[in-house]
Design an enzyme around this catalytic site. Structure first.
Site, short mmCIF file in Angstrom:
data_model
loop_
_atom_site.label_atom_id
_atom_site.label_comp_id
_atom_site.label_asym_id
_atom_site.label_seq_id
_atom_site.Cartn_x
_atom_site.Cartn_y
_atom_site.Cartn_z
CB SER A 299 -0.93 -0.05 1.21
OG SER A 299 -1.98 0.85 1.10
CG ASP A 310 7.85 4.97 -11.86
OD1 ASP A 310 8.42 3.87 -11.97
OD2 ASP A 310 6.63 5.13 -12.00
CE LYS A 324 -5.09 -1.83 0.63
NZ LYS A 324 -5.07 -0.44 0.15
#
Length: 462
Positions: A299, A310, A324
């Site tokens: 999460s 990224d 999740k």
């Protein structure tokens, strides 16, 4: 004359379109009305069943519990993370996200009808009693857990401070179930801990509660002050961190990023899309970062790891995360409690959904776990949960990743690799490197957006 003809034709065409629109609208209204009628019939059916249970059941039922169970049944049929909290549970959730609550100090979930320990919380009675990740709790004070809901089991484990409880535990590698006695206490969640590891700043974030950002800032300040010019970089340890508050995950990411998108959330309708961007300023002034993840990182942990990966701001080391990738909004219902409803999926800056797939580390490092004990520390992940949301991007759903973290740092292969990497003692090889996606152009153009009032709940805590 010609112009008039064109006008007449235009009028006739417009009339035909208008008639079509009116007919379509009327048909849609009829369909909606028919659908509403069916829904109200179903609600009447529920009322009839409820009245029959009230009047004819062999014993007088608790009507409030019947309603709670009915609402929860509806919500849990949607996905594993939507649920109803009555007023008592809503108050407990609010206390937990503040970082202090009463109990044993274990994060638990339900598996095969019994309570499974996700992880004991640091410096709590459960940890002191030797409870381990993967332990299965079959009885609570001699009462069988099979047949209870997770909430019922958690209620059984809660109680006044300084009272004792006996848990019957089944553990892989131990032939017989055994009993563990624990004394309940106030559980204070210190979500951020830190230590200097030579010339490296080590920061462990165990959960994302209201104290996390403040704790991170304190950790950076103290490590920077203690190590001074010797400080080469930071290890951010998110292993076995089950998540927490979305705004804290965004804030932690912002602390380490100088610009760009952190995460986006996308609901059912396109106009519900929200993007959250980093503010200018990197609190650690560009020093290198390694982030540790494993099968217990879920999460909010995955939001941080995905954003830093990224943007190529950190090297991600460990094993694949839990997967999740959904956002739950807490919707208060007045004196009745609150609704925890899955309202969106979240996406990393490059537009990746990690729902049921997880974050793959840039460098996979497995812990040295005896084969006989490996199953005990295998986390099945989001993809194994019944009724989980599908990944909209398609692709293979991935299950299973180890979550073992040795107690001794010298035995911790993932941590030792991260420290060596930051000290320049090892280097990423071509085989180690995975292609890190750059943020999309659309993400770079978005404006900063304030975090919505959402929460990404951890597994139930006791």
């Amino acid at each position: 004359m010609h112009k008039r003809l064109l006008s007449a034709v235009g009028f006739m065409a417009a009339g035909a379109v208008a008639a079509t629109v009116l007919w379509t609208a009327a048909s849609a209204l009829d369909a909606a009305t028919s659908s509403d009628t069916d829904t109200y019939r179903q609600l009447n059916l529920f009322g009839d069943v409820f009245d029959r249970v009230r009047s004819d059941y062999v014993e007088k039922p608790n009507e409030e519990e019947l309603i709670d169970a009915a609402i929860n049944g509806m919500l849990t049929s949607l996905d594993p993370h939507s649920s109803y909290m009555n007023a008592k549970r809503f108050r407990e959730m609010q206390v937990q996200t503040r970082g202090e609550f009463g109990g044993l100090g274990i994060e638990v979930t339900m598996e095969n009808g019994v309570v499974k320990v996700v992880t004991p919380i640091d410096d709590t009675p459960a940890e002191a009693a030797g409870i381990l990740p993967g332990d299965m709790i079959t009885h609570i004070d001699g009462t069988q857990v099979m047949g209870m809901t997770l909430n019922e089991a958690v209620d059984q484990m809660r109680g006044p401070v300084n009272t004792s409880i006996a848990l019957t535990v089944v553990r892989d590698g131990v032939a017989e179930p055994f009993e563990v006695k624990i004394t309940r206490d106030i559980i204070r969640i210190r979500s951020v801990r830190w230590d200097p590891e030579g010339n490296i700043g080590y920061i462990r974030i165990t959960t994302f509660n209201e104290q996390t950002q403040e704790g991170l800032e304190t950790a950076i300040k103290e490590l920077s002050s203690e190590l001074g010019n010797k400080l080469k970089g930071y290890v951010i340890d998110l292993r076995n961190n089950p998540g927490g508050l979305l705004d804290q995950a965004i804030s932690v990411s912002d602390t380490l990023l100088n610009q760009g998108e952190i995460v986006s959330t996308r609901g059912r309708n396109s106009e519900e899309t929200q993007r959250f961007n980093a503010q200018a300023g990197d609190l650690i002034e560009g020093k290198p970062v390694v982030v540790l993840i494993n099968g217990g990182s879920a999460s909010a942990s995955e939001i941080v790891a995905g954003a830093l990966q990224d943007h190529k701001r950190a090297t991600i080391v460990g094993t694949r995360s839990f997967g999740k990738g959904s956002v739950q909004t807490i919707i208060p219902l007045g004196s009745y409690g609150a609704l925890r409803l899955t309202t969106a999926r979240y996406y990393t800056p490059a537009g990746r959904s990690i729902q049921a797939q997880g974050i793959d580390p840039d460098i996979k490092v497995e812990q040295d776990v005896p084969e006989a004990e490996r199953a005990k520390f295998e986390t099945k992940g989001e993809a194994s949960l019944p009724g989980h949301l599908q990944n909209e991007d398609g692709g293979e759903e991935l299950k299973g990743s180890t979550s073992y973290v040795p107690k001794e740092k010298d035995d911790d292969a993932q941590l030792q690799y991260a420290l060596s990497l930051l000290r320049g003692e090892v280097a990423m090889t071509t085989d180690d490197k995975k292609k890190k996606a750059a943020p999309s152009k659309d993400a770079e153009k978005t404006q900063d957006t304030k975090a919505q009032e959402t929460e990404e709940p951890a597994p139930a805590e006791e």
